[in-house]
Design a protein around this motif. Structure first.
Motif, PDB file in Angstrom:
ATOM      1  N   ALA A  40      -0.777   0.657  -6.314  1.00  0.00           N
ATOM      2  CA  ALA A  40      -2.064  -0.499  -5.113  1.00  0.00           C
ATOM      3  C   ALA A  40      -2.627   1.013  -5.431  1.00  0.00           C
ATOM      4  O   ALA A  40      -4.324   0.842  -5.069  1.00  0.00           O
ATOM      5  CB  ALA A  40      -1.240   0.362  -4.054  1.00  0.00           C
ATOM      6  N   ALA A  41      -2.149   2.117  -6.095  1.00  0.00           N
ATOM      7  CA  ALA A  41      -3.239   3.495  -5.874  1.00  0.00           C
ATOM      8  C   ALA A  41      -4.310   3.193  -7.631  1.00  0.00           C
ATOM      9  O   ALA A  41      -5.367   2.866  -7.604  1.00  0.00           O
ATOM     10  CB  ALA A  41      -3.051   4.603  -6.106  1.00  0.00           C
ATOM     11  N   GLU A  42      -3.810   2.064  -8.070  1.00  0.00           N
ATOM     12  CA  GLU A  42      -4.556   1.929  -9.515  1.00  0.00           C
ATOM     13  C   GLU A  42      -4.822   0.163  -9.942  1.00  0.00           C
ATOM     14  O   GLU A  42      -5.301  -0.352 -10.579  1.00  0.00           O
ATOM     15  CB  GLU A  42      -3.354   2.347 -10.587  1.00  0.00           C
ATOM     16  N   ARG A  43      -5.286   0.095  -8.978  1.00  0.00           N
ATOM     17  CA  ARG A  43      -5.232  -2.040  -8.096  1.00  0.00           C
ATOM     18  C   ARG A  43      -6.740  -2.252  -9.084  1.00  0.00           C
ATOM     19  O   ARG A  43      -6.620  -3.216  -9.702  1.00  0.00           O
ATOM     20  CB  ARG A  43      -5.866  -2.026  -6.665  1.00  0.00           C
ATOM     21  N   GLU A  86       1.073  -1.137  -0.232  1.00  0.00           N
ATOM     22  CA  GLU A  86      -0.542  -0.135  -0.057  1.00  0.00           C
ATOM     23  C   GLU A  86       1.160   1.291   0.375  1.00  0.00           C
ATOM     24  O   GLU A  86       2.062   1.492   0.973  1.00  0.00           O
ATOM     25  CB  GLU A  86      -1.120   0.155   1.227  1.00  0.00           C
ATOM     26  N   GLY A  87      -0.045   1.936  -0.585  1.00  0.00           N
ATOM     27  CA  GLY A  87       1.397   3.646  -0.433  1.00  0.00           C
ATOM     28  C   GLY A  87       2.380   3.611  -2.151  1.00  0.00           C
ATOM     29  O   GLY A  87       2.426   4.966  -2.596  1.00  0.00           O
ATOM     30  N   THR A  88       2.341   2.334  -3.066  1.00  0.00           N
ATOM     31  CA  THR A  88       2.474   2.455  -4.198  1.00  0.00           C
ATOM     32  C   THR A  88       1.363   3.070  -5.538  1.00  0.00           C
ATOM     33  O   THR A  88       0.471   3.029  -5.524  1.00  0.00           O
ATOM     34  CB  THR A  88       3.365   1.397  -4.907  1.00  0.00           C
ATOM     35  N   ASP A  89       2.002   3.462  -6.691  1.00  0.00           N
ATOM     36  CA  ASP A  89       1.526   3.770  -7.393  1.00  0.00           C
ATOM     37  C   ASP A  89       0.666   3.176  -7.726  1.00  0.00           C
ATOM     38  O   ASP A  89      -0.848   3.264  -8.472  1.00  0.00           O
ATOM     39  CB  ASP A  89       2.463   4.617  -8.787  1.00  0.00           C
TER      40      ASP A  89
END
Length: 415
Positions: free
Chosen positions: A310-313, A305-308
């Motif tokens: 993860a934000a675009e899962r 969580e916190g990676t790019d």
């Protein structure tokens, strides 16, 4: 054992509703399996406090034991895959069956199907699991119908001199142990969740002379095998600019030169799109298998969580490949007006375009030559008389033999 016995009427209604759903979805196809699922009280085998709605949900597995890190190492499998595996085994009254991986409930189902003239042996490497299985089987009236054995089933099981008509492996296996074939009659069936470069299929194999030929396959995931048959993944961490990581998980050979990926997440991301589309709600699990066996450098991805990423899962799936100093991963983008999604690849690295193109080419190859075609599987133990494998057959070298995968009219020209 679940000491919350609940209202028997409520449990019976939910159990019947579950079986009705399994029948409607063709997960149960025989009257013997239907009767077993209507008879055995699943809620008395799961962990204390498990709600009835969870117990009798078609897709829910229920943890039996967790490791020190909280990872599930034993569970009662989801009802749909238990039903499918028993159907794959083709069990009838009077048969003998070996279950590798205990829990209690599945063994009770097997005992109901083979009946008093049949034989059920359930083996597990973990004494906590076997002790619990014996307890719940005794308390539910199956204690004298199932023999529970504490052993590592990777090795020949002592005292089992008569081979079995069927073997059900209820843990994820990277290979087929020679001991299993020793315990299987000629013409018998073994049902096993076989891991193939990180992608699992529950395969029903029939023994034919010196090798095994698939009769069925299902998509499902299982906890991994312990003991001598265990096979660990190797994980390579890619740090991003904020100190979080993308994890590349390899089950097979690790590509050489992974140090070339240092700092790769700081490069500009590229992408390529395949023109291959899919409607919402349609499975494309066989694309994952195709990539696992035909895409060089294949790996599975996990992200902090916190990676790019993860934000675009919702826009990608955890399958990708290393390509020299770059890596790409399977992505999707929505079609206009809710018409489904298009498959593609996103990539990082100095040669990200090449990595994305290589992945896209395999998506297109699957679309032309593997899509909507049921693959077949064969297992050739070491020492068997193997044929020459054609270039359209994927060959996976295991410790104790070779597994092959073929799609009808597989795509040699596309690779």
């Amino acid at each position: 054992m679940n000491t919350l016995r609940h209202n028997d009427v409520s449990a019976a209604k939910l159990r019947d509703a579950l079986v009705d759903t399994l029948l409607a979805n063709s997960m149960i196809t025989s009257p013997e399996v239907e009767r077993a699922f209507r008879t055995v009280p699943r809620h008395l085998f799961v962990a204390d406090g498990t709600p009835l709605e969870v117990t009798y949900n078609i897709d829910n597995s229920v943890a039996i034991k967790r490791g020190p890190d909280g990872v599930i190492i034993s569970s009662t499998s989801a009802a749909y895959i238990q039903a499918r595996m028993i159907e794959q085994a083709g069990l009838t009254a009077g048969m003998s069956v070996l279950e590798i991986g205990s829990g209690g409930f599945n063994a009770a189902l097997l005992a109901e199907i083979v009946g008093p003239d049949g034989r059920v042996v359930s083996v597990d490497i973990d004494p906590d699991v076997t002790d619990r299985a014996r307890e719940v089987l005794e308390q539910t009236g199956y204690g004298n119908r199932v023999d529970v054995v504490l052993a590592d089933a990777e090795n020949p099981l002592p005292g089992l001199h008569e081979p079995f008509d069927a073997i059900l492996v209820t843990v994820g296996a990277w290979d087929l142990a020679p001991a299993w074939l020793t315990h299987l009659v000629e013409g018998g069936t073994i049902v096993v969740p076989l891991r193939m470069n990180g992608v699992t299929r529950v395969i029903g194999f029939r023994r034919e002379d010196d090798h095994l030929v698939s009769t069925s396959s299902e998509v499902a995931g299982f906890v991994s095998m312990q003991g001598d048959g265990a096979r660990d993944e190797r994980v390579f961490l890619l740090p991003d600019r904020n100190g979080y990581h993308v994890k590349l998980r390899f089950e097979g050979d690790v590509p050489a030169g992974l140090d070339q990926l240092d700092g790769v997440l700081a490069t500009e991301r590229t992408e390529a799109w395949s023109g291959v589309t899919i409607k919402h709600g349609v499975s494309f699990a066989d694309l994952h298998l195709w990539l696992a066996v035909f895409l060089p450098g294949f790996c599975k991805l996990a992200v902090d969580e916190g990676t790019d990423l993860a934000a675009e899962r919702k826009g990608w799936f955890p399958f990708g490949a290393v390509h020299g100093d770059s890596f790409a991963y399977l992505a999707v983008r929505p079609l206009p007006e809710g018409g489904g999604s298009e498959f593609g690849a996103r990539a990082y690295g100095a040669h990200g375009d090449d990595a994305a193109t290589a992945l896209v080419e395999q998506i297109q190859a699957w679309d032309r030559h593997g899509r909507d075609r049921e693959p077949t599987f064969t297992y050739w133990p070491t020492g068997s008389d193997r044929p020459e494998f054609g270039k359209d057959t994927a060959v996976l070298v295991k410790t104790h033999g070779v597994a092959t995968i073929s799609w009808p009219r597989a795509a040699s020209a596309a690779r």
